[in-house]
Structures are given as structure tokens and as C-alpha cells.
Motif scaffolding. Structure first.
Motif, PDB file in Angstrom:
ATOM      1  N   ARG A 184       0.813  -1.224   0.000  1.00  0.00           N
ATOM      2  CA  ARG A 184       0.000   0.000   0.000  1.00  0.00           C
ATOM      3  C   ARG A 184       0.847   1.274   0.000  1.00  0.00           C
ATOM      4  NH1 ARG A 184      -5.722   0.716   1.810  1.00  0.00           N
ATOM      5  NH2 ARG A 184      -6.081   2.957   1.793  1.00  0.00           N
ATOM      6  N   PHE A 185       2.049   1.207   0.585  1.00  0.00           N
ATOM      7  CA  PHE A 185       2.848   2.419   0.788  1.00  0.00           C
ATOM      8  C   PHE A 185       4.104   2.457  -0.063  1.00  0.00           C
ATOM      9  CE2 PHE A 185       1.453   2.306   5.531  1.00  0.00           C
ATOM     10  CZ  PHE A 185       0.224   2.830   5.199  1.00  0.00           C
ATOM     11  N   ASP A 186       4.422   3.635  -0.587  1.00  0.00           N
ATOM     12  CA  ASP A 186       5.789   3.988  -0.920  1.00  0.00           C
ATOM     13  C   ASP A 186       6.429   4.354   0.418  1.00  0.00           C
ATOM     14  OD1 ASP A 186       6.364   3.944  -3.788  1.00  0.00           O
ATOM     15  OD2 ASP A 186       4.722   5.379  -3.951  1.00  0.00           O
ATOM     16  N   GLY A 187       7.541   3.721   0.770  1.00  0.00           N
ATOM     17  CA  GLY A 187       8.111   3.926   2.096  1.00  0.00           C
ATOM     18  C   GLY A 187       9.442   4.643   2.080  1.00  0.00           C
ATOM     19  N   TRP A 188       9.646   5.505   3.073  1.00  0.00           N
ATOM     20  CA  TRP A 188      10.922   6.161   3.322  1.00  0.00           C
ATOM     21  C   TRP A 188      11.299   5.879   4.782  1.00  0.00           C
ATOM     22  CZ3 TRP A 188       7.422   7.895  -0.118  1.00  0.00           C
ATOM     23  CH2 TRP A 188       7.862   8.447  -1.311  1.00  0.00           C
ATOM     24  N   ALA A 189      12.544   5.504   5.033  1.00  0.00           N
ATOM     25  CA  ALA A 189      13.023   5.251   6.398  1.00  0.00           C
ATOM     26  C   ALA A 189      14.274   6.085   6.628  1.00  0.00           C
ATOM     27  CB  ALA A 189      13.317   3.772   6.611  1.00  0.00           C
ATOM     28  N   VAL A 190      14.246   6.913   7.654  1.00  0.00           N
ATOM     29  CA  VAL A 190      15.322   7.874   7.889  1.00  0.00           C
ATOM     30  C   VAL A 190      16.316   7.354   8.920  1.00  0.00           C
ATOM     31  CG1 VAL A 190      13.946   9.073   9.652  1.00  0.00           C
ATOM     32  CG2 VAL A 190      15.830  10.284   8.507  1.00  0.00           C
ATOM     33  N   ASP A 191      17.595   7.638   8.699  1.00  0.00           N
ATOM     34  CA  ASP A 191      18.613   7.516   9.739  1.00  0.00           C
ATOM     35  C   ASP A 191      18.681   8.865  10.442  1.00  0.00           C
ATOM     36  OD1 ASP A 191      19.484   4.889   9.307  1.00  0.00           O
ATOM     37  OD2 ASP A 191      20.902   5.488   7.755  1.00  0.00           O
ATOM     38  N   LEU A 192      18.305   8.914  11.716  1.00  0.00           N
ATOM     39  CA  LEU A 192      18.366  10.183  12.446  1.00  0.00           C
ATOM     40  C   LEU A 192      19.814  10.699  12.474  1.00  0.00           C
ATOM     41  CD1 LEU A 192      15.989   9.344  15.426  1.00  0.00           C
ATOM     42  CD2 LEU A 192      15.512  10.899  13.519  1.00  0.00           C
ATOM     43  N   PRO A 193      20.009  12.001  12.626  1.00  0.00           N
ATOM     44  CA  PRO A 193      21.371  12.567  12.620  1.00  0.00           C
ATOM     45  C   PRO A 193      22.305  11.842  13.587  1.00  0.00           C
ATOM     46  CG  PRO A 193      19.755  14.325  12.562  1.00  0.00           C
ATOM     47  CD  PRO A 193      18.978  13.054  12.758  1.00  0.00           C
ATOM     48  N   GLY A 194      23.432  11.380  13.045  1.00  0.00           N
ATOM     49  CA  GLY A 194      24.423  10.684  13.856  1.00  0.00           C
ATOM     50  C   GLY A 194      24.235   9.186  13.927  1.00  0.00           C
ATOM     51  N   PHE A 195      23.145   8.655  13.350  1.00  0.00           N
ATOM     52  CA  PHE A 195      22.861   7.220  13.390  1.00  0.00           C
ATOM     53  C   PHE A 195      22.861   6.648  11.973  1.00  0.00           C
ATOM     54  CE2 PHE A 195      21.155   8.883  17.319  1.00  0.00           C
ATOM     55  CZ  PHE A 195      21.569   7.941  18.254  1.00  0.00           C
ATOM     56  N   GLY A 196      23.021   5.316  11.891  1.00  0.00           N
ATOM     57  CA  GLY A 196      23.027   4.686  10.587  1.00  0.00           C
ATOM     58  C   GLY A 196      24.094   5.299   9.701  1.00  0.00           C
ATOM     59  N   ARG A 197      23.687   5.749   8.523  1.00  0.00           N
ATOM     60  CA  ARG A 197      24.613   6.372   7.587  1.00  0.00           C
ATOM     61  C   ARG A 197      24.511   7.892   7.578  1.00  0.00           C
ATOM     62  NH1 ARG A 197      24.796   2.436   2.203  1.00  0.00           N
ATOM     63  NH2 ARG A 197      25.455   0.549   3.324  1.00  0.00           N
ATOM     64  N   SER A 198      23.782   8.449   8.539  1.00  0.00           N
ATOM     65  CA  SER A 198      23.672   9.908   8.617  1.00  0.00           C
ATOM     66  C   SER A 198      24.827  10.486   9.419  1.00  0.00           C
ATOM     67  CB  SER A 198      22.348  10.312   9.281  1.00  0.00           C
ATOM     68  OG  SER A 198      21.254  10.024   8.439  1.00  0.00           O
ATOM     69  N   ARG A 199      25.373  11.538   8.904  1.00  0.00           N
ATOM     70  CA  ARG A 199      26.431  12.234   9.626  1.00  0.00           C
ATOM     71  C   ARG A 199      25.829  13.007  10.795  1.00  0.00           C
ATOM     72  NH1 ARG A 199      31.192  12.255   7.040  1.00  0.00           N
ATOM     73  NH2 ARG A 199      31.897  14.049   8.245  1.00  0.00           N
ATOM     74  N   PRO A 200      26.658  13.424  11.761  1.00  0.00           N
ATOM     75  CA  PRO A 200      26.129  14.166  12.908  1.00  0.00           C
ATOM     76  C   PRO A 200      25.616  15.531  12.493  1.00  0.00           C
ATOM     77  CG  PRO A 200      28.526  14.170  12.944  1.00  0.00           C
ATOM     78  CD  PRO A 200      28.118  13.235  11.850  1.00  0.00           C
TER      79      PRO A 200
END
Length: 348
Positions: A80-96
Motif C-alpha cells: 500500500r505504501f511507498d516507504g521512506w526510512a530515515v537515519d536520524l542525525p548521527g545514526f546509521g549512515r547519517s552524519r552528525p
């Protein structure tokens, strides 16, 4: 408050090792965050795709987690959904964040920016409300986002959200209380850095899953690999320690908590999902939160821990779909967005 209705919509059968979805950086205030994309697949069973519902969802992980926490749930909800999943700042592949701040408020700002990005994407669902799903710290952030910007949120799903309480959960080490002392987070960062990726994964599994022994071997291997990658990031331990400090502070805050006031003011449909063996956030909070929200439904999962979207992905997906199907105005079309009345004065 009502009991969650579980959708009977056919769902795809997932293997034990669905790979993480690809992603890219999205600009937000203060820098950029990494966002994974799960494309809409349409119904499992046949039928004209043009008549199938197609909406959008954003997934927000918890403390120490990453966008990969949503791999299975997003795959199921792709019917049903087009999905987006975020890495919060400093987590996963997101820089601080540029200023190195890991406050709840800064996470709220980042999620609002990603929501605006999702809403603006061309194609089916453009300029329509987004279904927001958050776990733990990400659940708390998502609740505050929904209260602050109801013009962006169609429905809200909270999986064991880290609602403010007046005591530290037993699963938390008492040594973590030292994070409240000025200057001590630096020491905590050194202690976190001394934990090997393998030890880190074993500890997280023990704390977060109701039945740690049931976690598939492939998932454990993926988690260890992810922890090894995270160990190479010079900011990783600081992001975890500083965010943990903010979360523990919220547990010990006296007086009325902003998140509970915000929950009372929510007007979109809200699903509260909680595992009966949650060792990090007391399951007794589940009915309290559901009773606080005006338009809520509650799903309690026996034997499940803190991360129901990982441990009970299908049940969670069916509850989300049950809520969404109950509010649809016509097949294939999401409700039109509410008229924006500007940001509210909810202070995270």
C-alpha cells in the motif's frame, strides 16, 4: 480507545534475510540525513494496479537503531505504501548534525524536513499526508512531529514509544545515570567505544527482543556487519551517548511532560503497538497512552519485546493497514491533506 483491527489484506511472504533497502542523502536543516526508500509494489494478488491504494509512509527508528530496523515492515506495507526510512542525525549512515546537538528538538526538526521532502516528491501521493511510524525514541519524536505539524501526518503509529516517565527502566544500567552529570558523557563515549560490535549486538538483542533465541541467524549477521560499519564512524559513540542522555533526562523529568500534553491534542488516527515483554519501556504505559489519545487503537503483543516491527512484523503491518483501511475515503486515494494552520507551539 479501541482494540486494533487487523487487516486481512494478503501480504508478501518474506524470507529470513531481506536485504536493506537502498537510499540516498536528503538535505535537512543543519546538514543531511540518509533515507532508505522502499518502493510500492501493489497488491500481492492480481487486479488493476491503477485501482490499488498507493500512499506514502515515513519510518523513524529508535535509540541506537537505524533505518534498517524497518526493512521487513516496509516490505510488507509496500502493498500500500511507498516507504521512506530515515537515519536520524548521527545514526546509521547519517552524519552528525552541524552543531553536534542530539536533542529531541533537533531530531524533530530533521523528521519534519524529511516529511516535507516526502510530501513534495512527484508521482502518486504528491502533496498528500504521510503515514508516520516511529519506534522508541523515534516514536517519541514522531508523536511530537505529529502534534507540531498535523498538516503533514495522515496517521501515526507508535511502536513502544519512549514516553516520559519518572523512573529509569530496569534494563538500563544504573551507571548510565552518570550521563546526567555535566562532562560525564565523554566518559560514557569511551566506555561505549570499548564494546565490540559482536558484544553490542548480543546486548541489544537481549534487551530489545522478547525471545532473543528466535532471532534468525541471518538477521544477527546483518546486525553485526552494521555494527562493524558503525564502529568506523568517529561520531557514533557520541551520538549514542548524547541521545541517551536526552532520553534518560526525559525519564526523570518532573511535572507534566510535553509528550503527554501533545498526545492529548492529536487528532489523526493513532495506533499504539506494544510488546508484553518490553524491557525498555514499561508495557503498562500502553493502555495509558492509548487512553490519552482521542482517536486511538491499541495492539498488545504477548511475548514480544521492544521492537515489534522486527519481532512481529506481520502483526504490526496488519494493524497499520487495518487503521489505514478504516479511514480511506475511496479505493486508491488517500484522504486529502488538512488545511495547514501553521506549526503549533509544542516544545520538544
Amino acid at each position: 480507545m479501541s482494540e486494533a483491527e487487523l487487516s486481512t489484506t494478503p501480504l508478501p511472504v518474506l524470507g529470513p534475510s531481506v536485504p536493506p533497502w537502498p537510499g540516498k542523502e536528503v538535505l535537512v536543516r543543519g546538514g543531511a540525513v540518509f533515507v532508505r526508500r522502499t518502493p510500492w509494489t501493489g497488491p500481492v494478488e492480481g487486479g488493476p494496479a491503477t485501482e490499488a491504494p498507493r500512499e506514502r509512509a515515513l519510518y523513524v527508528h529508535g535509540l541506537g537503531g537505524a533505518s534498517t530496523n524497518w526493512t521487513d515492515l516496509a516490505a510488507l506495507l509496500a502493498v500500500r505504501f511507498d516507504g521512506w526510512a530515515v537515519d536520524l542525525p548521527g545514526f546509521g549512515r547519517s552524519r552528525p548534525p552541524a552543531r553536534g546537538r542530539y536533542s529531541i528538538r533537533s531530531h524533530v526538526r530533521a523528521v519534519v524536513d524529511v516529511l516535507e521532502h516526502v510530501v513534495a516528491q512527484p508521482g502518486t501521493g504528491e502533496e498528500r499526508l504521510v503515514h508516520l511510524v516511529g519506534n522508541s525514541l523515534g516514536g517519541l519524536v514522531s508523536l511530537l512531529v505529529a502534534a507540531l505539524r498535523p498538516d503533514l501526518v495522515a496517521t501515526l503509529t507508535l511502536v513502544s514509544p519512549a514516553m516520559p516517565v519518572y523512573r529509569v527502566p530496569p534494563a538500563f544500567s544504573r551507571a548510565l545515570l552518570l550521563l546526567l552529570v555535566p562532562g560525564v558523557p565523554t566518559l560514557a563515549e569511551r566506555r561505549l567505544a570499548a564494546v565490540t560490535p559482536d558484544e553490542n549486538v548480543r546486548s541489544m538483542v537481549r534487551m530489545c527482543f522478547g525471545d532473543p533465541g528466535a532471532v534468525p541467524r541471518e538477521r544477527l549477521e546483518q546486525a553485526v556487519q552494521e555494527m562493524h560499519e558503525r564502529a568506523q564512524q568517529p561520531w557514533a559513540d557520541r551520538a549514542l551517548a548524547r541521545s541517551m542522555r536526552g532520553l534518560i533526562t526525559s525519564y526523570l523529568r518532573l511535572g507534566p511532560a510535553n509528550a503527554w500534553r501533545a498526545a492529548r491534542g492529536l487528532r489523526m488516527p493513532v495506533l499504539v503497538v506494544w510488546g508484553g515483554r518490553d524491557r525498555l519501556v514499561d508495557p503498562a504505559l500502553a493502555p495509558r497512552l492509548a487512553a490519552t489519545v482521542p482517536d486511538s487503537r491499541l495492539l498488545l503483543l504477548d511475548g514480544v519485546g521492544h521492537v515489534a516491527m522486527l519481532e512481529a512484523a506481520e502483526s504490526t503491518a496488519r494493524a497499520v493497514l487495518g487503521m489505514v483501511e478504516g479511514r480511506s475515503v475511496e479505493p486508491g486515494v488517500a484522504e486529502p491533506p488538512a488545511v495547514a494552520d501553521g506549526p503549533r507551539s509544542v516544545r520538544p
